[in-house]
Design an enzyme around this catalytic site. Structure first.
Site, short mmCIF file in Angstrom:
data_model
loop_
_atom_site.label_atom_id
_atom_site.label_comp_id
_atom_site.label_asym_id
_atom_site.label_seq_id
_atom_site.Cartn_x
_atom_site.Cartn_y
_atom_site.Cartn_z
N LYS A 123 0.86 -1.19 0.00
CA LYS A 123 0.00 0.00 0.00
C LYS A 123 0.88 1.23 0.00
O LYS A 123 2.01 1.18 0.50
CB LYS A 123 -0.89 0.03 1.25
P1 NAD Z 1 -12.78 7.70 -2.94
O1 NAD Z 1 -11.77 8.72 -2.67
O2 NAD Z 1 -13.29 7.54 -4.34
O3 NAD Z 1 -14.07 7.92 -2.02
C1 NAD Z 1 -13.99 8.05 -0.63
C2 NAD Z 1 -15.34 8.55 -0.17
O4 NAD Z 1 -15.38 8.59 1.26
C3 NAD Z 1 -15.65 9.97 -0.64
O5 NAD Z 1 -17.01 10.04 -1.00
C4 NAD Z 1 -15.38 10.80 0.61
O6 NAD Z 1 -16.07 12.02 0.61
C5 NAD Z 1 -15.88 9.85 1.66
N1 NAD Z 1 -15.45 10.16 3.01
C6 NAD Z 1 -14.21 10.46 3.45
N2 NAD Z 1 -14.24 10.70 4.76
C7 NAD Z 1 -15.51 10.54 5.15
C8 NAD Z 1 -16.18 10.65 6.39
N3 NAD Z 1 -15.54 10.97 7.51
N4 NAD Z 1 -17.51 10.42 6.41
C9 NAD Z 1 -18.18 10.09 5.30
N5 NAD Z 1 -17.60 9.96 4.12
C10 NAD Z 1 -16.30 10.20 4.04
O7 NAD Z 1 -12.18 6.33 -2.39
P2 NAD Z 1 -12.66 4.85 -2.72
O8 NAD Z 1 -11.73 4.31 -3.74
O9 NAD Z 1 -14.13 4.81 -2.95
O10 NAD Z 1 -12.30 4.11 -1.35
C11 NAD Z 1 -13.23 3.96 -0.28
C12 NAD Z 1 -12.81 2.80 0.59
O11 NAD Z 1 -12.77 1.61 -0.18
C13 NAD Z 1 -11.41 2.93 1.20
O12 NAD Z 1 -11.41 2.29 2.46
C14 NAD Z 1 -10.55 2.14 0.24
O13 NAD Z 1 -9.35 1.69 0.84
C15 NAD Z 1 -11.49 1.00 -0.08
N6 NAD Z 1 -11.19 0.28 -1.32
C16 NAD Z 1 -11.09 0.91 -2.51
C17 NAD Z 1 -10.84 0.18 -3.66
C18 NAD Z 1 -10.80 0.80 -5.02
O14 NAD Z 1 -10.72 0.06 -6.00
N7 NAD Z 1 -10.86 2.10 -5.16
C19 NAD Z 1 -10.66 -1.21 -3.58
C20 NAD Z 1 -10.79 -1.84 -2.34
C21 NAD Z 1 -11.05 -1.08 -1.22
#
Ligand code: NAD
Length: 416
Positions: free
Chosen positions: A105
């Protein structure tokens, strides 16, 4: 120990699964430590000419089963321990999905919302230069995470390729299609969440079309999960992001909400629902709570008052170990992150395979492969839960993953 230390939580989750996994003591011991973490210092020019210095990390947790794999996050709360925990979770996730990868990561301590695109590009290129000696198609393959996406991956791929003198698409996954990105990658994690929901509802003998759902986080993962769960007939009653939340007991119009977010940059102010805060959203009386933002959304305080009947962990590490214990006592099942959100890394793997073969698959083939792999992992988890009588699904998933990673270490042996 603080309840919300992600690295401690990750190691506690491993330790809880230890009695249910056939793994040598020495191997288990070494798996508690990441192989390496590089800290990089990133000076960049802002658009006004000012030079500002940022800090970032890349952690390579384990590579017994294949090249390291894991996303890159841009967020002010990034720390070394968080990146190491996330790299550990990637290790268990790739093993549970039976992909030929280890776990890694990366992250930069920054709020990119305050940046222009040019500034983000400069930061991304400087970070790529900082970690380029440790990444590569056979070594470590980054991908998007919070606040990064296809454009970020394009800049990383370009910077890495510039140093090599020729194009190396498979150094990152999650690229735009024009430079070797695969069909289906943007939607992959959310699609995996929806497929996991199908299996969980079947297992618990419930009807998804009668379910109400609250989703925290409306970025890449949360928005696609909302759209696909809505298409399956579930009622999405609440959604929130960093700007605020929205609630409608009759169900939100997800397409309209996506349009609003595209126009205004956030969920706040959406006309199709009432405003709701994060604290209330997490405690709503719904069938499914889907945390899809950051770690530690569900702490002890939340777990004690949580009213959902099922937690579907779309984010990484959204439930603390202490909160998990309370949910178990309260008989609220949790479908763990390393299973629920693995659709992203599965399709990243498929992108990497296509790049290495200089061949491309259509969306149908990608989605079918995603569904097959995540469904097999769900079955493997249920089998371990039933046969080994683990206390919960997370422990079952970890037992499967630990044995796969441990088995690879055992046959490879300990060098020198
Ligand atoms: P992203 O940046 O696209 O979205 C994150 C979202 O969370 C945004 O809408 C943001 O406004 C919101 N957010 C942040 N802090 C917040 C809070 N305190 N309260 C409410 N909402 C809040 O990121 P993502 O890629 O959607 O990732 C989200 C989660 O999924 C993370 O934990 C990431 O590690 C995990 N994840 C992502 C992927 C991927 O392919 N992108 C894969 C596996 C896991």
């Amino acid at each position: 120990m603080s309840e919300t230390d992600s690295l401690d939580n990750m190691i506690d989750q491993m330790s809880a699964a230890r009695p249910y996994a056939d793994i040598e003591d020495g191997v288990f011991e070494r798996l508690k430590y990441p192989e390496r973490t590089l800290k990089v210092t990133l000076p960049i020019h802002h658009d006004d000419g000012r030079v500002q210095v940022y800090e970032g990390y890349r952690c390579q947790f384990d590579s017994a089963r294949g090249p390291y794999k894991g996303g890159v996050r841009y967020h002010p709360s990034v720390t070394r321990r968080e990146v190491e925990a996330l790299a550990g979770w990637m290790t268990w996730k790739t093993a549970l999905m039976d992909l030929p990868y280890g776990g890694a990561k990366g992250g930069i301590i920054v709020d990119p919302r305050e940046f222009s695109d040019r500034e983000t590009e400069r930061l991304t290129r400087r970070y790529t230069e900082g970690i380029r000696r440790m990444i590569g198609p056979d070594m470590d393959v980054p991908a998007p995470d919070i606040n990064t996406g296809p454009q970020t991956m394009a800049w990383m791929m370009d910077t890495y390729s510039m140093y090599a003198g020729y194009v190396i698409p498979d150094v990152v996954t999650g690229k735009p299609p024009s430079i070797g990105g695969t069909a289906g990658r943007v939607e992959a994690t959310g699609r995996g969440v929806a497929i996991t929901a199908d299996h969980a509802f079947e297992y618990f003998e419930r009807d998804l079309t009668e379910a109400t759902v609250a989703i925290q986080g409306f970025g890449n993962v949360g928005s696609v999960a909302a759209r696909l769960l809505d298409q399956r007939g579930a009622t999405i009653v609440a959604v929130s992001d960093v700007t605020g939340g929205t609630y409608s007991g009759d169900g939100l119009d997800i397409a309209a909400l996506e349009g609003h977010v595209e126009q205004t940059g956030g969920v706040a102010g959406f006309g199709g629902g009432q405003a709701i805060g994060n604290d209330d959203l997490l405690r709503l009386d719904v069938d499914v709570l889907c945390p899809a933002a950051l770690e530690n959304a569900i702490t002890v305080d939340v777990a004690e008052e949580l009213r959902a009947e099922l937690v579907l962990e779309a984010a990484n590490g959204p439930t603390t170990v202490a909160a998990d214990e309370i949910l178990r006592e309260r008989d609220i099942p949790v479908v763990p992150d390393i299973l629920t959100n693995a659709g992203g890394v599965i399709v990243s793997y498929l992108e990497w395979v296509q790049n290495s073969q200089q061949y491309s698959w259509d969306l149908e083939q990608v989605n079918a492969d995603l569904e097959r792999r995540i469904s097999t992992a769900f079955e493997d988890t249920l089998d371990a839960f039933a046969e080994r009588e683990t206390p919960d699904l997370r422990t079952a998933a970890y037992a499967v993953a630990l044995e796969r990673v441990g088995g690879a270490h055992e046959v490879r042996g300990l060098f020198p």
